[in-house]
Design an enzyme around this catalytic site. Structure first.
Site, PDB file in Angstrom:
ATOM      1  CG  HIS A 102      41.207  22.000 -18.296  1.00  0.00           C
ATOM      2  ND1 HIS A 102      41.650  21.055 -19.213  1.00  0.00           N
ATOM      3  CD2 HIS A 102      41.033  23.146 -18.999  1.00  0.00           C
ATOM      4  CE1 HIS A 102      41.732  21.621 -20.409  1.00  0.00           C
ATOM      5  NE2 HIS A 102      41.368  22.881 -20.315  1.00  0.00           N
ATOM      6  CD  GLU A 144      37.931  25.275 -21.364  1.00  0.00           C
ATOM      7  OE1 GLU A 144      38.790  25.965 -21.918  1.00  0.00           O
ATOM      8  OE2 GLU A 144      38.190  24.470 -20.446  1.00  0.00           O
TER       9      GLU A 144
END
Length: 261
Positions: A105, A176
């Site tokens: 992430h 993302e």
């Protein structure tokens, strides 16, 4: 493990919920996940580590549910055991019933300085144990005129992440854009579709047309998936919007309206 690309919606609770709040959340989330699976939509929930066991007990009562209504971990280490204080073994996650592991992430890359090599080793270790890596990818700076740059940036992250992951191992790429994470609005739908189409072409060229799925995250909310191209985007990866279970259900229904092949 899934043998074809099916629509997928997942959510990470990051460090927002206490274990007690997660337990309460599960009571509403579990029937939504079961209903989604009944209509052919795969779901997963990624709680904090202290809540993984309880989440598995609620969502993964059969082996088939490991991936269908799965539980994920927010990270893992690249070794199964050893003197690695504070790390999480993928083998231990598998034993609990975990099916997914979020890797790379943007917050871990930025705050904890995780490198592409770290991501690659973790993805390989997770896949080796039968876990599905959810590899987060995305360009850092916003520039809607530079779709080709965004595609190439993410392609580099993809190639690095899966260099040791077998072609037949399931992997999920959570696209993302870093500049959209935590913002009021997601990236424009035309931009998401164009970037994900480029990523889909690349994954197909690698022979991962069935084993790799692309989901969009980054301030994802209601109405977004209805405008996305299902030939390129297989589902959604949502955050705080899903903290209210009925909102998660809304997005499940939006995915259900699309005709997946």
């Amino acid at each position: 493990m899934p043998t074809k690309r099916t629509p997928l919606i997942g959510m990470s609770l990051k460090m927002y919920f206490t274990p007690a709040r997660t337990q309460r959340y599960l009571s509403a989330f579990v029937p939504i996940a079961r209903s989604a699976n009944a209509i052919g939509i795969t779901t997963f929930l990624i709680p904090d580590f202290l809540s993984v066991a309880a989440s598995c007990a609620a969502l993964v009562t059969t082996e088939e549910q490991r991936y269908a209504t799965g539980v994920g971990a927010q990270d893992c280490f690249w070794e199964d055991s050893g003197a690695y204080t504070g790390e999480i073994s993928p083998a231990h996650l598998w034993e609990l019933g975990v099916g997914y592991v979020e890797i790379g992430h943007a917050e871990r890359r930025r705050i904890f300085r995780e490198s592409g090599d770290d991501v690659a080793k973790k993805a390989a270790a997770a896949a080796k144990r039968g876990l599905i890596p959810v590899v987060c990818i995305g360009e850092i700076e916003p520039d809607e005129s530079q779709i080709d740059f965004a595609v190439q940036y993410c392609v580099q992250q993809i190639d690095e992440a899966v260099r040791c992951v077998p072609l037949d191992s399931q992997v999920v790429f959570a696209y993302e854009p870093v500049w959209a994470i935590g913002q009021h609005n997601p990236a424009p739908t035309e931009y998401i579709n164009a970037v994900c189409a480029g990523l889909r072409l690349h994954l197909d060229s690698l022979g991962r047309e069935k084993s790799a799925r692309i989901i969009y995250g980054g301030s994802a909310g209601p109405g977004l998936f209805t405008e996305l191209d299902i030939d390129a985007v297989d589902g959604m990866f949502i955050g705080r919007f899903g903290h209210e279970p009925t909102n998660f259900e809304i997005m499940v229904q939006e995915i259900a309206t699309k005709k997946f092949g």
